[in-house]
Write a protein that holds these residues in place. Structure first.
Motif, mmCIF file in Angstrom:
data_model
loop_
_atom_site.group_PDB
_atom_site.id
_atom_site.type_symbol
_atom_site.label_atom_id
_atom_site.label_comp_id
_atom_site.label_asym_id
_atom_site.label_seq_id
_atom_site.Cartn_x
_atom_site.Cartn_y
_atom_site.Cartn_z
ATOM 1 N N VAL A 62 5.758 7.436 0.107
ATOM 2 C CA VAL A 62 5.645 8.849 1.354
ATOM 3 C C VAL A 62 6.308 8.173 2.730
ATOM 4 O O VAL A 62 5.496 7.242 3.755
ATOM 5 C CB VAL A 62 3.875 9.157 2.511
ATOM 6 C CG1 VAL A 62 4.022 10.316 3.254
ATOM 7 C CG2 VAL A 62 3.461 9.736 1.246
ATOM 8 N N SER A 63 7.091 8.456 3.345
ATOM 9 C CA SER A 63 7.796 7.471 4.369
ATOM 10 C C SER A 63 7.013 7.811 6.132
ATOM 11 O O SER A 63 7.489 8.853 6.126
ATOM 12 C CB SER A 63 8.869 6.862 4.728
ATOM 13 O OG SER A 63 9.810 6.096 5.641
ATOM 14 N N LEU A 64 6.695 6.849 7.173
ATOM 15 C CA LEU A 64 6.340 6.605 8.142
ATOM 16 C C LEU A 64 7.657 5.981 9.402
ATOM 17 O O LEU A 64 7.352 6.958 10.240
ATOM 18 C CB LEU A 64 5.013 6.391 8.372
ATOM 19 C CG LEU A 64 4.432 7.592 8.055
ATOM 20 C CD1 LEU A 64 3.772 7.651 6.957
ATOM 21 C CD2 LEU A 64 2.417 7.267 8.617
ATOM 22 N N ALA A 65 9.014 5.788 8.428
ATOM 23 C CA ALA A 65 9.850 5.318 8.773
ATOM 24 C C ALA A 65 10.616 6.070 9.664
ATOM 25 O O ALA A 65 11.811 7.002 9.656
ATOM 26 C CB ALA A 65 10.952 4.174 7.766
ATOM 27 N N ALA A 66 10.352 5.643 11.537
ATOM 28 C CA ALA A 66 11.428 6.686 12.561
ATOM 29 C C ALA A 66 13.116 6.460 12.365
ATOM 30 O O ALA A 66 13.585 5.028 12.010
ATOM 31 C CB ALA A 66 10.963 6.926 13.378
ATOM 32 N N GLY A 67 13.788 7.758 11.981
ATOM 33 C CA GLY A 67 15.294 7.755 12.193
ATOM 34 C C GLY A 67 15.833 7.127 10.628
ATOM 35 O O GLY A 67 17.036 7.103 10.001
ATOM 36 N N VAL A 68 14.752 7.559 9.291
ATOM 37 C CA VAL A 68 15.243 7.040 8.609
ATOM 38 C C VAL A 68 15.423 7.815 7.395
ATOM 39 O O VAL A 68 14.003 8.583 6.732
ATOM 40 C CB VAL A 68 14.030 5.472 7.794
ATOM 41 C CG1 VAL A 68 14.811 5.250 5.724
ATOM 42 C CG2 VAL A 68 14.305 4.403 8.389
ATOM 43 N N SER A 69 16.481 8.248 7.439
ATOM 44 C CA SER A 69 16.486 9.496 5.784
ATOM 45 C C SER A 69 15.892 9.818 5.049
ATOM 46 O O SER A 69 15.660 8.833 4.123
ATOM 47 C CB SER A 69 17.961 9.550 6.686
ATOM 48 O OG SER A 69 19.147 8.989 5.782
ATOM 49 N N LEU A 70 15.640 10.423 4.688
ATOM 50 C CA LEU A 70 15.154 10.877 3.606
ATOM 51 C C LEU A 70 16.670 10.390 1.873
ATOM 52 O O LEU A 70 16.572 9.736 1.200
ATOM 53 C CB LEU A 70 15.524 12.293 2.848
ATOM 54 C CG LEU A 70 13.782 13.052 3.119
ATOM 55 C CD1 LEU A 70 13.939 14.476 2.838
ATOM 56 C CD2 LEU A 70 12.781 12.526 2.442
ATOM 57 N N GLN A 71 17.418 11.163 2.519
ATOM 58 C CA GLN A 71 18.899 10.826 2.186
ATOM 59 C C GLN A 71 18.727 8.618 1.265
ATOM 60 O O GLN A 71 18.992 8.313 0.096
ATOM 61 C CB GLN A 71 20.178 10.580 2.492
ATOM 62 C CG GLN A 71 21.778 10.524 1.781
ATOM 63 C CD GLN A 71 22.434 11.326 2.408
ATOM 64 O OE1 GLN A 71 23.378 11.484 3.255
ATOM 65 N NE2 GLN A 71 24.011 11.076 1.690
ATOM 66 N N LYS A 72 18.818 8.074 2.235
ATOM 67 C CA LYS A 72 19.121 7.180 2.891
ATOM 68 C C LYS A 72 17.425 6.524 2.196
ATOM 69 O O LYS A 72 17.964 5.068 1.478
ATOM 70 C CB LYS A 72 18.420 5.957 3.705
ATOM 71 C CG LYS A 72 18.588 4.241 4.676
ATOM 72 C CD LYS A 72 18.808 3.877 5.609
ATOM 73 C CE LYS A 72 19.214 2.401 5.624
ATOM 74 N NZ LYS A 72 19.372 1.775 7.292
ATOM 75 N N LEU A 73 16.497 6.369 2.107
ATOM 76 C CA LEU A 73 15.562 6.022 1.261
ATOM 77 C C LEU A 73 15.391 6.614 -0.487
ATOM 78 O O LEU A 73 15.549 5.986 -0.845
ATOM 79 C CB LEU A 73 13.634 7.486 1.555
ATOM 80 C CG LEU A 73 13.772 6.535 3.053
ATOM 81 C CD1 LEU A 73 12.384 8.204 2.885
ATOM 82 C CD2 LEU A 73 12.552 5.935 3.238
ATOM 83 N N GLN A 74 15.793 7.547 -1.271
ATOM 84 C CA GLN A 74 16.665 8.093 -1.894
ATOM 85 C C GLN A 74 17.488 7.094 -2.415
ATOM 86 O O GLN A 74 17.439 6.348 -3.288
ATOM 87 C CB GLN A 74 16.714 8.947 -1.987
ATOM 88 C CG GLN A 74 15.600 10.528 -2.339
ATOM 89 C CD GLN A 74 15.893 12.022 -1.632
ATOM 90 O OE1 GLN A 74 15.946 12.820 -1.829
ATOM 91 N NE2 GLN A 74 17.713 12.058 -1.540
ATOM 92 N N ARG A 75 18.802 6.634 -1.730
ATOM 93 C CA ARG A 75 19.437 5.386 -2.252
ATOM 94 C C ARG A 75 19.131 3.813 -2.061
ATOM 95 O O ARG A 75 19.474 3.468 -3.423
ATOM 96 C CB ARG A 75 20.579 5.342 -1.323
ATOM 97 C CG ARG A 75 21.787 4.236 -1.470
ATOM 98 C CD ARG A 75 22.879 4.696 -0.654
ATOM 99 N NE ARG A 75 22.197 3.887 0.960
ATOM 100 C CZ ARG A 75 22.139 4.597 1.997
ATOM 101 N NH1 ARG A 75 22.446 6.144 2.089
ATOM 102 N NH2 ARG A 75 22.505 4.565 3.296
ATOM 103 N N LEU A 76 17.734 3.687 -1.638
ATOM 104 C CA LEU A 76 17.002 2.503 -1.422
ATOM 105 C C LEU A 76 16.000 2.130 -2.338
ATOM 106 O O LEU A 76 15.811 1.114 -3.396
ATOM 107 C CB LEU A 76 16.533 2.368 -0.118
ATOM 108 C CG LEU A 76 17.076 1.632 1.387
ATOM 109 C CD1 LEU A 76 16.400 1.598 2.314
ATOM 110 C CD2 LEU A 76 18.106 0.561 0.800
ATOM 111 N N LEU A 77 15.970 3.347 -3.017
ATOM 112 C CA LEU A 77 14.743 3.480 -4.217
ATOM 113 C C LEU A 77 15.007 3.404 -5.646
ATOM 114 O O LEU A 77 16.305 4.568 -5.994
ATOM 115 C CB LEU A 77 13.325 4.004 -4.020
ATOM 116 C CG LEU A 77 12.783 3.942 -2.574
ATOM 117 C CD1 LEU A 77 11.593 5.357 -1.748
ATOM 118 C CD2 LEU A 77 11.507 2.792 -2.852
ATOM 119 N N PRO A 78 14.320 3.355 -6.452
ATOM 120 C CA PRO A 78 15.111 3.326 -8.138
ATOM 121 C C PRO A 78 15.671 4.958 -7.970
ATOM 122 O O PRO A 78 14.564 5.760 -7.406
ATOM 123 C CB PRO A 78 13.891 3.403 -8.784
ATOM 124 C CG PRO A 78 13.158 2.463 -8.065
ATOM 125 C CD PRO A 78 12.919 2.658 -6.397
ATOM 126 N N ALA A 79 16.455 5.142 -9.187
ATOM 127 C CA ALA A 79 16.283 6.852 -9.082
ATOM 128 C C ALA A 79 15.892 8.185 -8.921
ATOM 129 O O ALA A 79 15.044 7.060 -10.362
ATOM 130 C CB ALA A 79 18.141 6.755 -10.209
#
Length: 237
Positions: A62-79
């Motif tokens: 669960v991300s609370l980071a402002a301005g960081v999209s789900l798309q970017k989070l999914q790209r940075l984390l394991p598939a």
């Protein structure tokens, strides 16, 4: 088969994490022994990238980071990582927050329900499309400051008319709390409740006339728009 014990971990141990943890504890959602927090001293991005190897399919991020999209989070984390994006506001620290969340591709209905069930102890929590998150920031994240400014102005008006400052501030705060409680519990449109307070030729309509002269509604709408746009801009940086 007995369900595995739920464990909640916070990356960062600031006011928001503390408020949410207290909400979970007070509601009995998670035992204290199952709540973990880390507070890295190095705030560089590299310190956060160390999280990636520790994330597995059993985790719900669960991300609370402002301005960081789900798309970017999914790209940075394991598939396939289950990711949700949450936007709280400051009153979460006193378990009276307004929160919205959006789910990523890997998050199921059960994952969303789990998060909502946990966070209901911290205030109002609604699932929304990700596009609403910036609007929530302008409405509620920043809106808390608009309300503080309005409360300050209410109290100063009373001080001008002879009431001691401490008493005026307490009455202003309770007035806002009561008005919000009536809105939530009655389900009525704000205009209906406002109209109920007004009597012909009475005190309230005279006060409201002055607020209309000052374009209160247009000014507040402009503030929500400006803060929302700024949240969008931050996401694009």
């Amino acid at each position: 088969m007995e369900a595995p014990e739920l464990r909640v971990g916070f990356v960062g141990a600031g006011r928001m994490a503390g408020g949410m943890a207290r909400g979970l504890l007070r509601a009995g959602k998670v035992p204290a022994s199952s709540i973990l927090a880390s507070a890295p001293s190095d705030r560089n991005l590299d310190a956060w990238r160390e999280i990636r190897p520790a994330v597995g399919p059993q985790h719900l991020i669960v991300s609370l980071a402002a301005g960081v999209s789900l798309q970017k989070l999914q790209r940075l984390l394991p598939a396939g990582t289950k990711v949700l994006r949450l936007m709280p506001n400051l009153p979460c620290v006193v378990q009276a927050g307004a929160m919205v969340f959006a789910r990523g591709e890997g998050a199921s209905d059960e994952d969303a329900a789990l998060l909502q069930n946990l966070l209901n102890s911290c205030g109002l929590c609604e699932e929304v499309p990700e596009s609403y998150i910036n609007t929530h920031t302008g409405l509620s994240g920043s809106g808390v400051a608009y309300v503080y400014l309005f409360a300050e102005a209410l109290a100063e008006g009373a001080v001008k008319m002879g009431m001691p400052g401490g008493l005026a501030s307490r009455i202003a705060a309770q007035t806002l709390l009561g008005a919000a409680k009536m809105l939530l519990e009655s389900g009525e449109h704000p205009a209906k409740l406002r109209g109920d307070v007004c009597t012909p030729g009475g005190t309230t309509i005279h006060g409201l006339h002055q607020l209309e002269k000052g374009a209160l509604r247009a000014t507040v709408m402009n503030a929500v728009e400006a803060a929302t746009q700024r949240a969008r801009d931050v996401g694009e940086d």
